[in-house]
Design an enzyme around this catalytic site. Structure first.
Site, PDB file in Angstrom:
ATOM      1  N   GLU A 127      -3.702  12.193 -13.778  1.00  0.00           N
ATOM      2  CA  GLU A 127      -3.573  10.808 -13.279  1.00  0.00           C
ATOM      3  C   GLU A 127      -4.900  10.057 -13.172  1.00  0.00           C
ATOM      4  O   GLU A 127      -5.151   9.389 -12.169  1.00  0.00           O
ATOM      5  CB  GLU A 127      -2.844  10.823 -11.931  1.00  0.00           C
ATOM      6  CG  GLU A 127      -1.459  11.428 -12.038  1.00  0.00           C
ATOM      7  CD  GLU A 127      -0.711  11.537 -10.708  1.00  0.00           C
ATOM      8  OE1 GLU A 127      -1.199  11.011  -9.698  1.00  0.00           O
ATOM      9  OE2 GLU A 127       0.366  12.152 -10.707  1.00  0.00           O
ATOM     10  N   ASN A 169      -2.650  14.987 -18.024  1.00  0.00           N
ATOM     11  CA  ASN A 169      -1.296  14.746 -17.499  1.00  0.00           C
ATOM     12  C   ASN A 169      -1.254  13.426 -16.734  1.00  0.00           C
ATOM     13  O   ASN A 169      -2.142  13.146 -15.921  1.00  0.00           O
ATOM     14  CB  ASN A 169      -0.957  15.910 -16.544  1.00  0.00           C
ATOM     15  CG  ASN A 169       0.473  15.943 -16.086  1.00  0.00           C
ATOM     16  OD1 ASN A 169       1.396  15.900 -16.912  1.00  0.00           O
ATOM     17  ND2 ASN A 169       0.693  16.034 -14.780  1.00  0.00           N
ATOM     18  N   HIS A 205       8.616  10.759 -14.367  1.00  0.00           N
ATOM     19  CA  HIS A 205       9.359  10.447 -13.141  1.00  0.00           C
ATOM     20  C   HIS A 205      10.093   9.137 -13.418  1.00  0.00           C
ATOM     21  O   HIS A 205       9.484   8.063 -13.407  1.00  0.00           O
ATOM     22  CB  HIS A 205       8.396  10.303 -11.957  1.00  0.00           C
ATOM     23  CG  HIS A 205       7.682  11.571 -11.614  1.00  0.00           C
ATOM     24  ND1 HIS A 205       8.350  12.671 -11.102  1.00  0.00           N
ATOM     25  CD2 HIS A 205       6.385  11.929 -11.730  1.00  0.00           C
ATOM     26  CE1 HIS A 205       7.473  13.652 -10.899  1.00  0.00           C
ATOM     27  NE2 HIS A 205       6.282  13.230 -11.270  1.00  0.00           N
ATOM     28  N   GLU A 232       6.987  16.748 -15.549  1.00  0.00           N
ATOM     29  CA  GLU A 232       7.457  16.586 -14.157  1.00  0.00           C
ATOM     30  C   GLU A 232       8.764  15.803 -14.119  1.00  0.00           C
ATOM     31  O   GLU A 232       8.979  14.967 -13.230  1.00  0.00           O
ATOM     32  CB  GLU A 232       6.389  15.868 -13.311  1.00  0.00           C
ATOM     33  CG  GLU A 232       5.031  16.546 -13.342  1.00  0.00           C
ATOM     34  CD  GLU A 232       3.998  15.921 -12.416  1.00  0.00           C
ATOM     35  OE1 GLU A 232       4.379  15.114 -11.534  1.00  0.00           O
ATOM     36  OE2 GLU A 232       2.810  16.250 -12.562  1.00  0.00           O
ATOM     37  N   ASP A 234      12.057  14.030 -13.526  1.00  0.00           N
ATOM     38  CA  ASP A 234      13.150  13.802 -12.573  1.00  0.00           C
ATOM     39  C   ASP A 234      13.638  12.375 -12.796  1.00  0.00           C
ATOM     40  O   ASP A 234      12.895  11.528 -13.287  1.00  0.00           O
ATOM     41  CB  ASP A 234      12.776  14.105 -11.108  1.00  0.00           C
ATOM     42  CG  ASP A 234      11.500  13.465 -10.617  1.00  0.00           C
ATOM     43  OD1 ASP A 234      11.031  12.469 -11.219  1.00  0.00           O
ATOM     44  OD2 ASP A 234      10.958  13.949  -9.599  1.00  0.00           O
TER      45      ASP A 234
END
Ligand code: G3I
Length: 301
Positions: A127, A169, A205, A232, A234
């Protein structure tokens, strides 16, 4: 038959989950983990605050609970994350300049060396790019040590564990946009100058939909000569959840350099997105429609 087995049959891909050491005593949780997944990512246990709570004092107890479980089950391990602006120990938050740079690079070296040979892929830097339209770096204490902090981290990680794939990432990179293009330009620059980078993680996400150019965005990174990974995943609960999971899964399968998919938790009740029910299993451990659509997609449906 299971997420992991089906992914493995599709070019040796993995299907993983973020897991928490504190839940490894929960038999429902562990039975789903062992049955369905062939990769794990420690959700918090390998972060800087967890592994170096005091400067130079490294603690790996909780990380090792996950590592030992995964190795015992033959699962891959994604290491997450060596450097990040968040979840830094207090002592690091108070440093700056060359003192912080030296501490950060030492952290990368120490942690990657400790786990050498056990980690499939490391999120070396997490990030580091800004949201919005600038396409530039996020301001942080690490960024203020100099723009070359990211490449310094990748070089240190390579030296410490030459067998691990080294990933950058980030989130909000789920299509072609200013942020993903900024990262794309960094990766292209790293490849041209021989900075060691092997993969880019797309956290994914997601809300109720996924960008129409999700797959094309993965492909443009793959075309730079790096693997891509969904790291990650979701998806907000709603009428479209199962479709979004299937679309993301098919996109990964359509990109030959997409090595695998990780969901950010197992049951809805394990998720950081409290109340959003964004995962593949409900709080009781039952398979949701999103599970079925994901498995069908892995099986070519
Ligand atoms: O461990 C302490 C516990 O001792 C304390 O009693 C409790 C009180 O709040 O906090 C516990 O720490 C929490 C930790 O999760 C472990 O549960 C932190 O407060 C909490 O902030 C932390 O949240 C994590 C978050 O990263 C921190 O930024 C989430 O679990 C984790 O899912 C989330 O993961 C991030 C990825 O690393 C990077 N990408 C985004 C993703 C979602 O935010």
């Amino acid at each position: 038959s299971t997420l992991g087995a089906s992914a493995a049959e599709r070019g040796g891909r993995y299907f993983g989950a973020a897991i928490a050491a504190g839940r490894l005593g929960d038999s429902t949780y562990v039975s789903i983990l062992n049955r369905e997944f062939n990769s794990v990512t420690p959700e918090n246990e390998m972060k800087w605050d967890a592994t170096e709570p005091q400067r130079g004092n490294f603690t790996y107890t909780n990380a090792n609970r996950i590592v030992n479980h995964a190795l015992g089950q033959g699962m891959k391990i994604r290491g997450h994350a060596l450097l990040w602006h968040a979840q830094q120990p207090g002592w690091a938050q108070g440093l700056s300049g060359s003192t912080l740079r030296d501490a950060a690079i030492n952290h990368v070296t120490q942690v990657a060396t400790y786990f050498r040979g056990k980690i499939h892929s490391w999120d070396v830097v997490n990030e580091a790019f800004a949201d919005g339209g600038s396409g530039g770096r996020r301001d942080s204490n690490l960024q203020r040590t100099g723009n070359d902090w990211i490449e310094a981290a990748f070089r240190a990680a390579r030296a410490a564990d030459p067998g691990a794939k080294l990933c950058y990432n980030d989130y909000n990179t789920d299509g072609v946009n200013a942020k993903s293009t900024g990262i794309y330009n960094m990766v292209r620059d790293f490849k041209s100058r021989g900075v060691p980078i092997d993969c880019v993680g797309f956290q994914s996400h997601l809300g109720n939909s996924v960008s129409g150019d999700y797959q094309a965005n993965l492909q443009r990174f793959a075309d730079l000569g790096v693997d891509v990974q969904i790291t990650e995943l979701d998806v907000a609960q709603g009428s479209n959840q199962a479709n979004v999971y299937a679309t993301v899964t098919r996109a990964c399968l359509a990109v030959s350099r997409c090595a695998g998919i990780t969901v950010w938790g197992i049951r809805d009740s394990d998720s950081w997105r409290t109340g959003e029910n964004p995962l593949l299993f409900d709080a009781s451990g039952n398979k949701k429609a999103a599970y079925t659509s994901t498995l069908n997609a892995l099986n070519g449906g």
